[in-house]
Design a protein around this motif. Structure first.
Motif, PDB file in Angstrom:
ATOM      1  N   GLU A 124      26.730  38.727  38.642  1.00  0.00           N
ATOM      2  CA  GLU A 124      27.107  38.582  37.237  1.00  0.00           C
ATOM      3  C   GLU A 124      26.786  37.191  36.716  1.00  0.00           C
ATOM      4  O   GLU A 124      26.454  37.030  35.552  1.00  0.00           O
ATOM      5  CB  GLU A 124      28.595  38.875  37.024  1.00  0.00           C
ATOM      6  N   ASN A 125      26.902  36.191  37.551  1.00  0.00           N
ATOM      7  CA  ASN A 125      26.690  34.810  37.132  1.00  0.00           C
ATOM      8  C   ASN A 125      25.261  34.328  37.325  1.00  0.00           C
ATOM      9  O   ASN A 125      24.956  33.160  37.079  1.00  0.00           O
ATOM     10  CB  ASN A 125      27.668  33.883  37.857  1.00  0.00           C
ATOM     11  N   GLY A 126      24.370  35.206  37.753  1.00  0.00           N
ATOM     12  CA  GLY A 126      22.964  34.859  37.880  1.00  0.00           C
ATOM     13  C   GLY A 126      22.645  33.931  39.036  1.00  0.00           C
ATOM     14  O   GLY A 126      21.582  33.324  39.074  1.00  0.00           O
ATOM     15  N   VAL A 127      23.558  33.829  39.996  1.00  0.00           N
ATOM     16  CA  VAL A 127      23.343  32.965  41.162  1.00  0.00           C
ATOM     17  C   VAL A 127      22.456  33.651  42.191  1.00  0.00           C
ATOM     18  O   VAL A 127      21.660  33.006  42.867  1.00  0.00           O
ATOM     19  CB  VAL A 127      24.699  32.549  41.782  1.00  0.00           C
ATOM     20  N   SER A 128      22.595  34.966  42.310  1.00  0.00           N
ATOM     21  CA  SER A 128      21.750  35.737  43.224  1.00  0.00           C
ATOM     22  C   SER A 128      21.480  37.102  42.609  1.00  0.00           C
ATOM     23  O   SER A 128      22.031  37.439  41.560  1.00  0.00           O
ATOM     24  CB  SER A 128      22.412  35.877  44.599  1.00  0.00           C
ATOM     25  N   GLU A 129      20.641  37.854  43.277  1.00  0.00           N
ATOM     26  CA  GLU A 129      20.237  39.167  42.789  1.00  0.00           C
ATOM     27  C   GLU A 129      20.520  40.226  43.846  1.00  0.00           C
ATOM     28  O   GLU A 129      20.440  39.934  45.040  1.00  0.00           O
ATOM     29  CB  GLU A 129      18.741  39.162  42.486  1.00  0.00           C
ATOM     30  N   PRO A 130      20.817  41.446  43.417  1.00  0.00           N
ATOM     31  CA  PRO A 130      21.020  42.517  44.400  1.00  0.00           C
ATOM     32  C   PRO A 130      19.688  42.971  44.976  1.00  0.00           C
ATOM     33  O   PRO A 130      18.633  42.739  44.391  1.00  0.00           O
ATOM     34  CB  PRO A 130      21.666  43.632  43.565  1.00  0.00           C
ATOM     35  N   SER A 131      19.762  43.633  46.117  1.00  0.00           N
ATOM     36  CA  SER A 131      18.559  44.232  46.704  1.00  0.00           C
ATOM     37  C   SER A 131      18.072  45.359  45.798  1.00  0.00           C
ATOM     38  O   SER A 131      18.799  45.836  44.917  1.00  0.00           O
ATOM     39  CB  SER A 131      18.880  44.802  48.090  1.00  0.00           C
ATOM     40  N   LEU A 132      16.856  45.795  46.037  1.00  0.00           N
ATOM     41  CA  LEU A 132      16.304  46.907  45.266  1.00  0.00           C
ATOM     42  C   LEU A 132      17.161  48.161  45.425  1.00  0.00           C
ATOM     43  O   LEU A 132      17.444  48.859  44.447  1.00  0.00           O
ATOM     44  CB  LEU A 132      14.865  47.183  45.691  1.00  0.00           C
ATOM     45  N   MET A 133      17.603  48.426  46.652  1.00  0.00           N
ATOM     46  CA  MET A 133      18.450  49.604  46.885  1.00  0.00           C
ATOM     47  C   MET A 133      19.767  49.497  46.112  1.00  0.00           C
ATOM     48  O   MET A 133      20.236  50.477  45.535  1.00  0.00           O
ATOM     49  CB  MET A 133      18.715  49.796  48.374  1.00  0.00           C
ATOM     50  N   MET A 134      20.366  48.297  46.090  1.00  0.00           N
ATOM     51  CA  MET A 134      21.620  48.112  45.370  1.00  0.00           C
ATOM     52  C   MET A 134      21.393  48.194  43.858  1.00  0.00           C
ATOM     53  O   MET A 134      22.229  48.735  43.138  1.00  0.00           O
ATOM     54  CB  MET A 134      22.264  46.778  45.752  1.00  0.00           C
ATOM     55  N   LEU A 135      20.279  47.679  43.388  1.00  0.00           N
ATOM     56  CA  LEU A 135      19.956  47.785  41.965  1.00  0.00           C
ATOM     57  C   LEU A 135      19.917  49.252  41.549  1.00  0.00           C
ATOM     58  O   LEU A 135      20.473  49.633  40.518  1.00  0.00           O
ATOM     59  CB  LEU A 135      18.617  47.108  41.675  1.00  0.00           C
ATOM     60  N   CYS A 136      19.291  50.077  42.372  1.00  0.00           N
ATOM     61  CA  CYS A 136      19.237  51.523  42.097  1.00  0.00           C
ATOM     62  C   CYS A 136      20.623  52.142  42.148  1.00  0.00           C
ATOM     63  O   CYS A 136      20.953  52.998  41.318  1.00  0.00           O
ATOM     64  CB  CYS A 136      18.292  52.210  43.076  1.00  0.00           C
TER      65      CYS A 136
END
Length: 80
Positions: free
Chosen positions: A41-53
């Motif tokens: 939420e705070n833009g510090v990291s990004e989810p994996s592609l699987m988690m994004l899906c």
């Protein structure tokens, strides 16, 4: 996208708030630690592609919406 607010983070927060969920509640439903979710939420990291899906499926939106590539909230074929 790292460092500061991101389109993904803003949209994730908006969707969570529309469902009236806390970060703790949503992180549990997604199966991740709250601290990891908070970083998304705070833009510090990004989810994996699987988690994004998984997030897109949970909210019935497209990954393009989550990433800011479209402003169309619902994914094609969605019932919401």
């Amino acid at each position: 996208m790292k460092g500061g607010s991101s389109m993904f983070g803003r949209r994730l927060r908006l969707l969570r708030e529309l469902r009236r969920l806390t970060q703790e509640e949503l992180s549990e439903r997604l199966g991740v630690e709250r601290t990891r979710y908070n970083k998304w939420e705070n833009g510090v990291s990004e989810p994996s592609l699987m988690m994004l899906c998984k997030i897109a499926d949970y909210f019935h939106v497209s990954t393009d919406y989550l990433l800011g590539r479209t402003n169309v909230l619902n994914s094609p074929g969605s019932k919401n």
